[in-house]
Structures are given as structure tokens and as C-alpha cells.
Scaffold this active site. Structure first.
Site, mmCIF file in Angstrom:
data_model
loop_
_atom_site.group_PDB
_atom_site.id
_atom_site.type_symbol
_atom_site.label_atom_id
_atom_site.label_comp_id
_atom_site.label_asym_id
_atom_site.label_seq_id
_atom_site.Cartn_x
_atom_site.Cartn_y
_atom_site.Cartn_z
ATOM 1 N N HIS A 372 0.845 -1.268 0.005
ATOM 2 C CA HIS A 372 -0.086 0.009 -0.152
ATOM 3 C C HIS A 372 0.732 1.107 -0.144
ATOM 4 O O HIS A 372 0.426 2.410 -0.252
ATOM 5 C CB HIS A 372 -0.861 -0.111 1.301
ATOM 6 C CG HIS A 372 -2.029 0.643 1.020
ATOM 7 N ND1 HIS A 372 -2.447 1.388 -0.104
ATOM 8 C CD2 HIS A 372 -3.454 0.724 1.789
ATOM 9 C CE1 HIS A 372 -3.804 1.980 0.176
ATOM 10 N NE2 HIS A 372 -4.561 1.436 1.054
ATOM 11 N N ASP A 376 -2.264 2.477 -4.742
ATOM 12 C CA ASP A 376 -3.243 2.852 -3.850
ATOM 13 C C ASP A 376 -4.488 1.732 -4.104
ATOM 14 O O ASP A 376 -4.386 0.796 -5.021
ATOM 15 C CB ASP A 376 -3.975 3.956 -4.208
ATOM 16 C CG ASP A 376 -2.918 5.273 -4.233
ATOM 17 O OD1 ASP A 376 -2.200 5.063 -3.198
ATOM 18 O OD2 ASP A 376 -2.881 6.179 -4.986
#
Length: 401
Positions: A372, A376
Site C-alpha cells: 500500500h 493505492d
């Protein structure tokens, strides 16, 4: 006159290995280039060939010892030597004798030797499918399953106790192989160093299965390889990565490296654990080239003949747990990569069609685990949805949608 046997160059950044097993005993005849030892590295097991023909001399390290590249591990003496001793079938209770010598068996890895003794299997009567006909764990387990009367016998002397004494409780402590230690460290490192998250989707496999059914015979006749699912998913991943390049990128310090090619690491089972060879420039390959490469990797992983450089690098991973029956999982990324696509088993499930009708369809769960820090949530979902669209409508793969 003797000739030294040294640890060969093992690959980029790999400086040491562990003695996995000795394939020749002192006094045995050795041919030129015949394997005399097996080394376990962080990636794979590698056989060490003899540089000359002669007689196996002294071994300078024991099984389990760590050796560095260039270290002398044995000597080959001049002469003709003696042939390896024939092996007599081990009795079911022979393993209970702590003085039993591995010299009574043909060259076996520690894990295979343990299974042979545990199941009371005669290794000379089992056809090996490994490199040079050597036995693998799968060979021994298959032989044990086909010999229930041998399975009934146990290798522990405590098994001779009367049934009234209750079931035998045993524990076994086995040293982790170097490969397994590396796998453990890398997977733990991925969890600690990456902001890992997994997103899921499911895909209707009807169109791909119909395409395979229609063309599989012609495909195999023309290309000499079966048309599998990995070609479709690799092509779909390549197209999706063009639209979402972060999935095929890596973090290097405070920089992000974007690749204009897709090198796909594919998880393959090997006797000593999972290995991950790399399909180079998979985005430029045809379906046939992808399937041939994967088939070759699988065969050579089982034989233990994969090369070190074939497992280096990789920008994206596809792991197919479905071949083992997995319904759903959260795969762990393969550092320094930023994402891994997990495939799972296909099963018939009720699906509500656009017209409201409920039909049984061959469905597969897809899982994308990603870092992450660089990818995204929107990008991850978009990537996975793109793969779903391509698999449910394979014609998209042909017109680059």
C-alpha cells in the site's frame, strides 16, 4: 595424486551454501562431471560435479555444514575405485536401530531417507523421478500408499508394544533446510517492511474454459504443449499493468522504479520447497511460449536442475494455489516486488445473471496482495477488475483492451 573439489559460483549475491547430502562415499568410483554432493542455497539445491574421473576421497565437511564459494569440500583420488554397494531392503523395524547407517542405501536426501525408513520402503524397488533417477519425497509417499501392508509397520521400536498400551506418541525434530529458512525470513520480512493489503474479486471462467475446450487439441498439435490457464492470466496481467504501472513497480529507498516490461515470477513446487523461477518479458510472449516456459520450469524444479539466474529478479508474481485445491488465500508479496496475484480453484457456484436468471457457473476467486506504500486501493481494484474483464471476455486480450 588428488584433485580438489570446490564449491562452484552459486549465483549473483550468493556467497555460501549448506551441504545437503553426499552423493558419493569415500572409495567409490567417480566419473567426470558426475555429481558427488548436493548443496542447498537460499534458492535451490545444486549438485556439485566431479572435475575429474577417479575415486572419491575424503569429504571435508559434514551434512548441514555451511560452506563458502570456492571452499574445498572433498578430494578425488586417481584410480578406478569400487562400485557402490547394492542395497538390501530395510526391515520395517530397521529404523529403530539408532546405529543404522545411511551407507546401506543409495544416495538419498535427508528428507527422503527419513521417509524411506519411516514407511519401511525398499528404495531399490521404487522408480525415482528426480534427477538421474534419484528418489523424491513424492516417489516414496506414492510407494507407501501402494503398499498398505508396509504402511501398517512402523519404524519406531515402540510400535512393537501391545495394542493395549495405546497409540504411540512421537515427536521428530528436523533441521530446516537453507531454502526453507530463507523462505521464512523473506515472508516475515515482507509482512514487517511492506504495508501489505489484499483485495479480492471473483471471475467467471466460462469463456476461457470454452476457448480451451475448442482449441486445446489444435493448440497442442501445433505447439507441442497443452493450453493452460496461466497463459490467459499472464496476458491479462500484462495488459492490466500497462494501465496500472504501479503494480509492476518497486520501491528502492526514496525512489520508485517503473518497468516497461513484465517479468513474471511463477511459484513452482520442488522437492525441497517452493521455488519461484521468472518468465522474462512475459508481456512479449505468445500463449504457447508462456505455457512452454512454465512447463519446463515445473519439470526442472522437480528434477532440481533450475539455474540460479532463472530465479533472480522478477517484477510481479502469479501464484496458483488452485492446483492444490485452495478456495481462497491472501498471498504474501515477494520482495522487492510490490504485488502478487493469487489464483484459486474453480468450482461451480450459483450466479445471478444480468437478466435475473440464476445459473451454475465455473467461478474462481482472485486475490491481489499489494504494498500500500506504492499502490493505492483504487489502483489495486482497477488492476484486478481489468484481469477479471479480460478473463471473462478473452477477445479483449487480442485487441489490447
Amino acid at each position: 595424486m588428488s584433485t580438489e573439489v570446490k564449491v562452484p559460483v552459486l549465483g549473483e549475491s550468493i556467497t555460501e551454501a549448506t551441504i545437503g547430502e553426499w552423493l558419493k562415499k569415500p572409495g567409490e568410483a567417480v566419473a567426470l562431471d558426475e555429481p558427488i554432493a548436493s548443496l542447498e542455497t537460499d534458492k535451490v539445491a545444486i549438485d556439485v560435479p566431479s572435475p575429474v574421473a577417479g575415486v572419491m576421497g575424503d569429504t571435508l565437511f559434514a551434512i548441514g555444514d555451511t560452506v563458502e564459494v570456492g571452499a574445498v569440500i572433498a578430494n578425488i583420488e586417481a584410480g578406478s575405485g569400487a562400485a557402490a554397494k547394492p542395497v538390501s531392503a530395510p526391515a520395517a523395524n530397521a529404523a529403530s536401530d539408532s546405529t543404522a547407517s545411511s551407507g546401506d542405501m543409495p544416495p538419498l536426501s535427508p528428507s527422503v531417507r527419513r521417509l524411506v525408513l519411516e514407511h519401511g520402503i525398499d528404495p531399490t524397488k521404487v522408480k525415482g523421478t528426480g534427477k538421474d533417477g534419484r528418489l523424491t519425497k513424492e516417489d516414496v509417499l506414492a510407494a507407501a500408499n501402494n503398499a498398505p501392508e508396509q504402511n501398517a509397520a512402523t519404524t519406531d521400536s515402540a510400535a512393537a508394544a501391545p495394542a493395549a498400551s495405546g497409540p504411540v506418541r512421537r515427536e521428530e525434530r528436523v533441521r530446516m533446510t537453507r531454502l526453507r529458512q530463507t523462505i521464512a525470513k523473506r515472508l516475515k520480512s515482507a509482512q514487517e517492511n511492506a504495508a501489505m493489503l489484499t483485495t479480492f474479486n471473483d471471475v467467471d471462467m466460462t469463456a476461457v474454459m470454452e476457448t480451451r475446450g475448442k482449441y486445446k487439441d489444435l493448440f497442442e498439435k501445433k505447439h507441442g504443449v497443452r493450453l493452460g490457464f496461466m497463459g490467459f492470466f499472464t496476458k491479462a496481467a500484462a495488459l492490466a499493468a500497462r494501465d496500472v504501472p504501479a503494480v509492476n513497480a518497486q520501491i528502492d529507498g526514496d525512489e520508485i522504479i517503473y518497468f516497461n516490461y513484465l517479468d513474471v515470477s511463477v511459484a513452482v513446487s520442488a522437492p525441497n520447497g517452493l521455488v519461484v523461477p521468472v518468465i522474462r518479458s512475459a508481456d512479449q510472449m505468445s500463449f504457447a511460449e508462456i505455457e512452454k516456459t512454465i512447463g519446463d520450469f515445473g519439470k526442472r524444479a522437480k528434477d532440481g536442475t533450475l539455474k540460479m539466474d532463472e530465479m533472480m529478479g522478477g517484477t510481479f508474481t502469479i501464484s496458483n494455489g488452485g492446483v492444490f485445491g485452495s478456495l481462497m488465500s491472501t498471498p504474501i508479496i515477494n520482495p522487492p516486488q510490490s504485488a502478487v496475484l493469487g489464483l484459486h480453484r474453480i468450482e461451480q457456484r450459483p450466479v445471478v445473471m444480468p437478466n435475473g436468471e440464476i445459473k451454475a457457473r465455473p467461478m474462481m476467486y482472485l486475490a491481489l496482495s499489494y504494498d500500500h506504500r506504492i499502490i493505492d486501493g483504487k489502483e489495486a481494484v482497477t488492476f484486478l477488475k481489468s484481469i477479471k474483464d479480460s478473463i471473462e471476455d478473452p477477445s479483449r486480450l487480442l485487441i489490447d483492451l
